[in-house]
Design an enzyme around this catalytic site. Sequence first.
Site, PDB file in Angstrom:
ATOM      1  CB  SER A 658      -0.927  -0.062   1.181  1.00  9.55           C
ATOM      2  OG  SER A 658      -0.236  -0.091   2.346  1.00  9.55           O
ATOM      3  CD  GLU A 851      -3.245  12.520  14.630  1.00 10.98           C
ATOM      4  OE1 GLU A 851      -2.714  11.701  15.364  1.00 10.98           O
ATOM      5  OE2 GLU A 851      -3.775  13.471  15.241  1.00 10.98           O
ATOM      6  CG  HIS A 855      -0.627   4.104   3.936  1.00  8.53           C
ATOM      7  ND1 HIS A 855      -1.311   3.600   4.871  1.00  8.53           N
ATOM      8  CD2 HIS A 855      -0.383   2.935   3.219  1.00  8.53           C
ATOM      9  CE1 HIS A 855      -1.223   2.273   5.183  1.00  8.53           C
ATOM     10  NE2 HIS A 855      -0.805   1.787   3.932  1.00  8.53           N
TER      11      HIS A 855
END
Length: 891
Positions: A658, A851, A855
């Site tokens: 991701s 938060e 990522h």
Amino acid sequence: MNLKFKKPAVLLLAFVFSAISLCTVGFAEGGSYRELFSGTAEQNNFLFAPFNQTGATVDGEKTSNTSGDKAFGIGDSYYQMEMHAGYRDGMVMTFDNKSESLQDTSAGAGYTAEVAFDFRPDRTTDKPTKIRLYPADKSGTVHLGNRIVHLTFITQPDGATKLTVYDRSGSAILGEVNLSDVLGDYTKNPEHFFRIRAVFNPTDASGSLTRSFKLFVDGKLCLDTTYVDNAKEWRIAGFGIQSEAEYFGDLDNLTMCDYIGQRTDADGTEHINDDRAVSAIRCASILLSGAAEENELTQKLRTAISEAKEAYQSMTVQDDCDKLAETLEEEMKTYSNEDILRNLVFSDFTDEDAEMITKDLSLPANYMPATGGVFDCSFLSDKPEIIARTGEVTRPKYNETVTLTAKLTRDTDGAALEKKFTVRVLADGDVTPLGTIAGDKTVPLPTGGKRILFGGIAEGDASVSISFGGANTVTVENAGEFSVIANLQTEELILYSAGTVLETKLLEGDLQALSISGGTVNNSVLIKTDNYGYTVKNLLFATSDGQPRSIPVSGGTVTGAEIVCKDDTIESAEVLAAVYDNGVLYDTKAASITKSAGYNETFTLEFGASLPENIETAVVKLFFLNSLASLKPIAPEFSYVVSEEVNFNPVIYVAGDSTACNYSDSFFPQTGWGQALGGYFDQSKVTVSNHAMGGRSSKSFIDEGRLDTIFSAIKPGDYLLIQFGHNDQKDGDLHTDADTTYKTYMTKYVEGAKERGAIPIILTSVTRRIYNNGIYDNGNSLGKYPQAARELAADLSVPLIDMFNFSVDLVNTLGEEDSKDIFLFINPNDPRFTGDERFTQSRYNKNEATEDNSHFQYYGAEVLAGFVAQELDNLNLSLSPYYRPYTPVKP
């Protein structure tokens, strides 16, 4: 036991247990249970005085406080208490005017003290909140500078809360535990508050000065430990809370109690640990409050909560209490799962009608349901030749129904859900929608084309007659999808349904208008197509010494072509390959197709036509013929202009997780570095094919066939960037060991790319941004994986791009606050993004705050992608001429 529940004003939920707010719970025979004091935040006017970091009180004027200050208080009970406000918004309670001892000295070793309270940590920060139990010696002196035990809560950007428990020496007796892993994902709900119950025994049965301490969180035993302690500190005498955040969270319903006598049966079973049942009812109510609408699922859960409340009042043994909690917990899980699947609808991944698919689908990599959590999405297709797992659509010969199975895997615990979608992919060609046809209707046929198809979904019991004029008529007897095809090349009329040709007859005379009579046809279309025979996917080349190449070279050869069959009725054909040099025929070669192929099946045809020395003037044409004698074409000629392909366009394939993957606009501004990489190259010359997918490890990426998808397309001269590690750490099917299995799986990427003539490059994982007490952990959360990637690159002699070291240096350079601009830290209506139309509909704009220390927002992704592009340029590869550096602009 008198149970106190959180007041509605604090919980912000319609959650009131009026019927059971004073429910008495039974305990083992022969003992007595005493509630020493109890209070809620509704009480006020308790006193404050400052204290220092060690807990010692300092001079200062005491002030009055009320319940409006997010504080907890203790009213009149066995003890009168005062609150001390001091170091970094900390608070501590001590006992004053003691009317009796916390320890009944006659009870001896049988004495047990308990503290039970509800606590909601501050989810707006990852700074720790500390809760302490303070001791007193036999003389009654309270030791504020010490503690019997203390708990530290740290909230994560994804809502998870981590708990660590320390003994009086400061040693951790319970390591950092993610309470979501222990208790479930519902603890991430911002309305969730933990019920904490601490059970403390100062001595063992023989009177030895050892301490046993049990910690229950939401009714689950998280810690059961015994350790040697100082003889002076016998009793729980105080309770304190400190936080480095702006406030310390909500704390309510504090209860301190003791139990004199045997608390367990002879078999060791504890009696009525009611916390789990209370927690299950509370968590179910929180989950219900987050429902977007009232439906059958919410009604079912509401009923389960009501039944649990009623049953709770009659609990007398632990087994009954556990059974109640388990039943409601299972109901919560069912509700959550069904609600997630219910809300994952087809419109989430395509704008097209599910009955009219004509283009590639945009399948989501992630799904964020209203009930909380993040799910990684992967898709399976029952007809991958029509819809691939990536969403790529190859339109078929006839209309086809395809079943897509969406598999959702929760990133916290690996829990998996599945949902099936049935979609209808229209045949290849020009589409004219006709909508619903009920009764008799005549429609003009399109002109031109080698095949005309009418298709739709027959409804009801009535048969439907479809005619292209005269005897060119078929009848659809049963409800369901069908296609009627007039094949002008083979002069056939074909009825096709459910993957089977039901009827074939010869066309008679010229086609006339389309006529429909009888029953109803929904979602009907007319489609004409010119596709017939064969098309060419790409040509294959070799150097003059026979080495395979993906680009033509001077004096080389055209060794063959990848051919796609566009009609399964053709069993043989002749192909003439002609090479022209500056408009003059240079060489010809003939080859025969002697095999039958299915529609859209790809196969390789071999021949060897020479290329001229000056390939910039060369043109290659392929002619498909019934026979070389008749020269009757069965497909349009294929022309390949070599001069357009001399500067071969390399493809950069990205395999990762991701941190690298592509995100749709609904996730804006979340961006993977692979998504931003193409911006650093001349995109007319270099293509980035980003196959990275959220939640994947080096193992699961292979298990799901994603590496096979890359290998089916990658060519000599292409590049494969490989970055895994974040998810390899996780337990279950994702996990690999950094020193062994991780390297084994990563090797498959490298060797597979080399076998196909591509260039593999290993990248270390990007660091996580983890700060504890203002100190950055320098990427320690990724453990051995970055070093394992470095070692593997050296062992296999492949290039390495060390993103880990770069990102660690980047975070250290920027510092705790400025590094948030790299990572996914977003406020609601964030002014940095409100000017971008994508942010209006983004799920991050709807959250209270995001938060995320793993990522990136698009600026951070651009910075990281810029580093990768620069490193690729430094490697002096074929990409270097197309490198286009730029400086990202912080929003």
